[in-house]
Design a protein around this motif. Structure first.
Motif, PDB file in Angstrom:
ATOM      1  N   PRO A   1     -28.550  43.402  22.478  1.00 12.15           N
ATOM      2  CA  PRO A   1     -28.195  44.535  21.611  1.00 12.15           C
ATOM      3  C   PRO A   1     -26.902  44.334  20.820  1.00 12.15           C
ATOM      4  CG  PRO A   1     -28.433  45.249  23.909  1.00 12.15           C
ATOM      5  CD  PRO A   1     -28.726  43.802  23.883  1.00 12.15           C
ATOM      6  N   LEU A   2     -25.918  43.692  21.429  1.00  9.08           N
ATOM      7  CA  LEU A   2     -24.666  43.490  20.683  1.00  9.08           C
ATOM      8  C   LEU A   2     -24.893  42.573  19.486  1.00  9.08           C
ATOM      9  CD1 LEU A   2     -21.832  43.203  23.382  1.00  9.08           C
ATOM     10  CD2 LEU A   2     -22.243  45.049  21.762  1.00  9.08           C
TER      11      LEU A   2
ATOM     12  N   SER B   1     -23.135  43.295   6.471  1.00 13.24           N
ATOM     13  CA  SER B   1     -22.197  44.116   5.713  1.00 13.24           C
ATOM     14  C   SER B   1     -21.360  43.251   4.777  1.00 13.24           C
ATOM     15  CB  SER B   1     -21.298  44.860   6.696  1.00 13.24           C
ATOM     16  OG  SER B   1     -20.305  45.555   6.015  1.00 13.24           O
TER      17      SER B   1
ATOM     18  N   ALA C   1     -27.851  42.110  17.961  1.00 14.85           N
ATOM     19  CA  ALA C   1     -28.760  42.753  17.001  1.00 14.85           C
ATOM     20  C   ALA C   1     -28.101  43.919  16.277  1.00 14.85           C
ATOM     21  CB  ALA C   1     -30.018  43.233  17.727  1.00 14.85           C
ATOM     22  N   PHE C   2     -27.263  44.689  16.982  1.00 15.99           N
ATOM     23  CA  PHE C   2     -26.787  45.929  16.378  1.00 15.99           C
ATOM     24  C   PHE C   2     -25.292  45.950  16.077  1.00 15.99           C
ATOM     25  CE2 PHE C   2     -30.509  47.202  19.055  1.00 15.99           C
ATOM     26  CZ  PHE C   2     -31.399  47.218  17.996  1.00 15.99           C
ATOM     27  N   VAL C   3     -24.600  44.827  16.351  1.00 19.89           N
ATOM     28  CA  VAL C   3     -23.205  44.746  15.926  1.00 19.89           C
ATOM     29  C   VAL C   3     -22.969  43.494  15.077  1.00 19.89           C
ATOM     30  CG1 VAL C   3     -20.799  44.637  16.632  1.00 19.89           C
ATOM     31  CG2 VAL C   3     -22.384  46.056  17.930  1.00 19.89           C
ATOM     32  N   LEU C   4     -23.299  42.314  15.649  1.00 21.14           N
ATOM     33  CA  LEU C   4     -22.969  41.092  14.918  1.00 21.14           C
ATOM     34  C   LEU C   4     -23.829  40.918  13.673  1.00 21.14           C
ATOM     35  CD1 LEU C   4     -22.186  38.589  17.814  1.00 21.14           C
ATOM     36  CD2 LEU C   4     -20.625  39.911  16.395  1.00 21.14           C
ATOM     37  N   VAL C   5     -25.138  41.125  13.811  1.00 20.01           N
ATOM     38  CA  VAL C   5     -26.016  40.987  12.633  1.00 20.01           C
ATOM     39  C   VAL C   5     -25.611  41.962  11.520  1.00 20.01           C
ATOM     40  CG1 VAL C   5     -28.388  41.330  11.808  1.00 20.01           C
ATOM     41  CG2 VAL C   5     -27.953  39.930  13.835  1.00 20.01           C
ATOM     42  N   PRO C   6     -25.442  43.265  11.834  1.00 12.37           N
ATOM     43  CA  PRO C   6     -24.994  44.164  10.765  1.00 12.37           C
ATOM     44  C   PRO C   6     -23.641  43.785  10.179  1.00 12.37           C
ATOM     45  CG  PRO C   6     -25.566  45.417  12.723  1.00 12.37           C
ATOM     46  CD  PRO C   6     -25.756  43.998  13.071  1.00 12.37           C
ATOM     47  N   MET C   7     -22.763  43.217  11.022  1.00 12.19           N
ATOM     48  CA  MET C   7     -21.455  42.821  10.504  1.00 12.19           C
ATOM     49  C   MET C   7     -21.588  41.757   9.428  1.00 12.19           C
ATOM     50  SD  MET C   7     -18.343  42.074  12.986  1.00 12.19           S
ATOM     51  CE  MET C   7     -17.006  41.560  11.964  1.00 12.19           C
TER      52      MET C   7
END
Lengths: 276, 321
Positions: free
Chosen positions: B51-52, B63, B54-60
């Motif tokens: 989850p980290l 972005s 998929a939902f933090v590093l990838v969006p970072m």
């Protein structure tokens, strides 16, 4: 020597006065919310008063008429409980790996975990929304849950706690033939229970109160959580304060009840985070 | 933090021996053991790592990528390089929203710290009903921002809100609060300080209780009065808790959104718009996702810079008892 006891009494009296005035300032807005919600039309004709002349539940009736209130309360609870459980499981497992499983690059991996702690959700809102759109997960329960399945804060908190557990305990268990899963579940988890409770409090409250992410990702009224439902309600009834305040009362009651029950743990957990 | 890469560290003898053995002879048995250990690591780490990622590093990463494009979320992305950043830095609106965010912090932090410290000092004394008052002061902390913002919007309602009715009754001016550009931001600050007072109080209370009683006693014996004890003992020994409150408040202050969105919507005419509100509006109202992402990164850089600066300056004013 009467002055010593007199000044003492005066001091005590002043202390009570100040503390009580403060409590009024903190609790009065809640009381006023309730008063407004049972006042016909939301406004007292004769100026502010603590006595409502014709108390009515019309605002609540209207509220339940325009919104699936039970469903929304249920959503908030379901999501908060799921977030809490998931974070407890994922964080404690990762914490165990960092505290007890030596592996190559462990420091680097842990540093990456810590780095994610620094990134505010606000920075990720736009790309997360895009990702959810791509995965066609917008407007689903999973989307509400996704960003909070794992918590770097939780990993950090629990790793600290687990490193405080004497190694002799798990070494003895290893000699007795226990594997990691067994050590983790029967030795580690019970011994770090206070930290697990702190994490649970944080996870539950931040999920219960979260607003920006649900605002971005949820459209259907049936999938809304309380803060989102309330904000939408305000949009619909800008001037009908009694209905808006009835909604506020409904959303305060569950968390206030939980707070009254778990008050000591919640405050202790909060205090605990400041003592590092 | 331990140093698992250093094999000499005591406390992990079995594991260190295992790794040394793996390196010494790469026999099939030890390789199997190595694989088994990797298996354990994966088993314990993946539930949080997936989850980290998929939902933090990838969006970072996403972005950063979006911030280099012009994009309205619907049609194709157009590469613009650093144009979004240049545009934002030259835009008075950016200055305005960062300025408002700083103003928010500048108003909120002293209010909540002085108030919280006062409450903590009061509630650190022994008296009957102390735990009731602690609980009462803390209740707003568990309430959601949206509720707090709505309740205060109602209390500060310029027309028939309670605050203005009371002010009017005692002959004071009745400000337009959240409808008046001058008062919009102060309205938000007031509601925020009210909500967080209990949190700051609890943190400082914990700090006060960590101050050793004999130090205080010794000062009293030496004839230090209450103010001198507060100045020379309480405040310095409270500095770790103060530091925590300041760091947390600053980071949260830069991310302020909920209460602004609900109370004023950033208005009137941008008078109370903050950075995150602007990110939200740019994306979901104006369809300028590229600029919104660039603004996110400016905000992140600022938070990172301020936090690093604080950690750096920590040595100078934080005393550890």
């Amino acid at each position: 020597m009467p002055d010593i006891t007199t000044t003492r009494l005066a001091r005590r009296g002043l202390l009570y006065l100040v503390v009580a005035l403060g409590a009024v300032a903190m609790l009065f807005p809640f009381l006023w919310t309730v008063i407004t919600s049972i006042t016909p039309g939301g406004t007292l004709s004769s100026g502010p008063s603590l006595v409502v002349e014709d108390p009515t539940l019309d605002a609540y009736r209207e509220l339940f008429g325009v919104m699936p209130v039970w469903r929304i309360v249920g959503n908030s609870f379901g999501i908060a409980v799921a977030t809490t459980l998931l974070q407890l499981v994922t964080s404690s497992m990762a914490a165990y790996a960092f505290a007890r499983l030596p592996f190559r690059g462990r420091n680097v991996v842990f540093a990456v975990y810590l780095a994610t702690l620094m990134i505010p959700l606000q920075v990720l809102v736009v790309p997360l929304f895009i990702e959810m759109t791509r995965l066609q997960l917008n407007d689903t329960y999973f989307a509400l849950l996704a960003p909070t399945i794992a918590s770097a804060f939780g990993v950090f908190l629990l790793k600290q706690a687990m490193e405080g557990v004497p190694r002799e305990l798990d070494e003895a268990a290893t000699i007795d033939g226990a594997g990691h899963l067994r050590i983790f579940t029967t030795i580690m988890l019970p011994l770090v229970r206070p930290s697990l409770a702190t994490l649970a409090v944080f996870a539950f409250m931040s999920s219960w109160n979260s607003f920006l992410w649900p605002l971005v990702v949820i459209r259907s009224p049936e999938l809304m959580t309380l803060p989102l439902g309330l904000a939408t309600l305000r949009g619909q009834f800008t001037t009908e304060w009694d209905v808006v305040m009835a909604g506020s009362v409904v959303s305060i009651i569950p968390i206030a009840l939980l707070y009254i029950v778990a008050q000591r743990h919640i405050i202790a957990g909060m205090a605990h985070t400041g003592l590092k | 933090m331990s140093a698992p890469t250093a094999p000499s560290i005591a406390g992990a003898p079995a594991a260190t021996a295992g790794r040394a053995a793996t390196r010494a002879r790469r026999g099939p048995a030890s390789r199997r053991r190595g694989l088994k250990r990797v298996g354990w690591v994966l088993l314990f780490l993946l539930p949080s790592a997936i989850p980290l990622i998929a939902f933090v590093l990838v969006p970072m990463v996403g972005s950063a990528w979006v911030s280099l494009h012009r994009w309205n979320l619907i049609s194709g992305m157009e590469w613009v390089g650093l144009d979004n950043y240049a545009k934002l830095l030259g835009d008075p609106t950016t200055r305005k929203v960062f300025g408002n965010t700083l103003m928010y912090i500048a108003g909120y932090l002293p209010l909540v710290y002085v108030g919280g410290l006062g409450l903590a000092l009061l509630l650190n004394q022994a008296f009957r009903g102390r735990s009731f008052f602690r609980a009462a002061y803390f209740l707003p902390v568990v309430t959601s921002w949206v509720v707090v913002a709505l309740v205060w919007q109602w209390l500060l309602n310029p027309g028939n809100g309670l605050v203005n009715q009371v002010l009017g009754a005692i002959g004071l001016p009745e400000p337009g609060w959240w409808t008046d550009p001058t008062w919009a931001l102060p309205s938000v600050i007031l509601a925020s300080a009210w909500k967080d007072l209990g949190f700051v109080m609890v943190i400082l209370l914990a700090g006060l209780q960590a101050i050793p009683g004999d130090v205080m006693e010794a000062a009293r014996m030496d004839g230090a009065n209450a103010w001198q004890r507060f100045r020379s003992i309480t405040l310095p020994l409270l500095s770790p808790s103060t530091f925590f409150v300041v760091v947390i408040s600053l980071v949260n202050g830069f991310q302020v959104f909920d209460q602004v969105y609900v109370m004023t919507g950033g208005g009137p005419s941008g008078a109370s718009q903050v950075v995150v509100g602007q990110i939200y509006d740019l994306t979901f109202r104006y369809g300028r996702a590229g600029e919104a992402s660039a603004l996110s990164w400016l905000l992140f850089a600022l938070i990172l810079g301020v936090t690093a600066f604080q950690l750096h300056g920590q040595k100078r004013w934080v005393n550890h008892a």
